[in-house]
Design an enzyme around this catalytic site. Structure first.
Site: not given
Ligand code: A3P
Length: 327
Positions: A140, A290
């Site tokens: 990241h 999710r």
């Protein structure tokens, strides 16, 4: 600012030891980053490395599974966890190494992987360093926090996602992952987001850095939304970029393998699917993989939240440096 710091600490106990702002763009990290920044910067690269670079929650796991599978003879039967196959470079600076659940995870991990005796300290850096070639590495970190020679040696896939869905996904992430210990609601979370106070923020600077490199021959810039619209089209781009020379039928196998429902059911890429890493996650905050849709933000953005979010987006000096469709 003392008032902001007090509010942060009320909602994020993890920052008790301070929050760092690194480099000219002020990227946000927890204190552990200090000891590791140089190691990440000087990480020894190999010519066949491929980096997957994202702001958190922009489709990293999806791209890790795609790129690793494409670069490993469409191996869809591996039992190895995705974060071992395609290691996360700087995970060590995010987790709290004293955390008991990580210890028990490691014990379990070592017992399930004969010959492995990983220690918590420096674990992820070691996984990345010892990973066999060709390595597919998740980070990241934005370009400016990695070695400027990165693109002389390796290729980078940058995946972007629209800011509203990224923010909603990051909110769930902060509720789910124990080490973040976020105890506020979404409205309050958006305040942290708009002040660029969350780990790896500022989102807009991260995205602007990636977007500015989109024409570099060793960078492939992709959108999460495009991957949802037509995965085969994006896999063909990857096939060219990675030089994997997979046939159309093989790309179809990859597409099936990385479908949302399939990834959600595999514990190798959804750590909450089978309860393996359950210690690292809160029990009642949903799953790591999710919902996987575009536009979920409309279920969270009240007119008041939309007002402050769009004000943040418009007022940023980076707004002109990001893709038009996200402005
Ligand atoms: P949501 O929280 O909106 O569901 P990252 O891997 O960078 O943390 O990104 C996580 C986001 O990507 C989550 O978004 C997750 O559900 C979504 N995701 C993971 N696997 C996916 C897949 N195979 N297809 C679509 N979305 C996926």
């Amino acid at each position: 600012d003392a008032t902001i710091m007090k509010t942060i600490l009320e909602k994020f106990p993890i920052y008790t030891e301070g929050l760092l702002k690194v480099g000219p763009k002020g990227y946000v990290f927890k204190h552990q980053y200090t000891n590791l920044a140089e190691k990440y910067y000087n990480f020894k690269l190999r010519s066949d490395d491929v980096f997957i670079m994202t702001f958190p929650k922009c489709g990293t796991t999806w791209m890790q599974e795609i790129a690793w599978t494409m670069r490993n003879q469409v191996n869809v039967n591996t039992d190895l966890e995705l974060n071992v196959r395609a290691p996360f470079l700087e995970f060590d600076c995010l987790e709290s190494m004293e955390l008991e659940p990580l210890e028990s995870w490691l014990e379990d991990f070592n017992s399930r992987n004969p010959g492995k005796d990983y220690k918590t300290e420096g674990l992820y850096l070691e996984l990345a360093t010892s990973c066999p070639s060709p390595r597919t590495i998740k980070t990241h970190l934005p370009f400016s926090l990695l070695n400027p020679s990165l693109l002389d040696t390796t290729k980078v896939i940058y995946v972007a996602r629209n800011p509203r869905d990224t923010c909603v996904s990051f909110y769930h992430h902060h509720r789910l992952v124990k080490v973040n210990k976020y105890i506020g609601n979404f409205d309050e979370f958006v305040d942290f987001w708009c002040q660029d106070l969350l780990t790896y923020s500022p989102y807009l600077s991260h995205l602007a850095e990636g977007w500015s490199m989109r024409d570099h021959p060793k960078v492939l810039f992709l959108f999460y939304e495009d991957m949802q619209e037509d995965i085969m089209r994006e896999l063909r781009k990857l096939n060219d970029f990675l030089g994997t020379s997979l046939r159309e039928e093989e790309l179809k196998v990859v597409a099936e393998h990385v479908k949302f429902a399939n990834m959600k059911s595999r514990s190798t890429c959804n750590p909450t699917a089978a309860g393996i890493h359950v210690g690292r996650f809160e029990k009642n905050e949903g799953e790591f993989v999710r919902k996987g849709i575009t536009g979920d933000w409309v279920n969270y953005f009240t007119p008041h939240i939309e007002e402050k979010f769009s004000a943040w987006l418009k007022s940023s000096k980076e707004a002109k440096n990001i893709p038009m469709k996200y402005r």
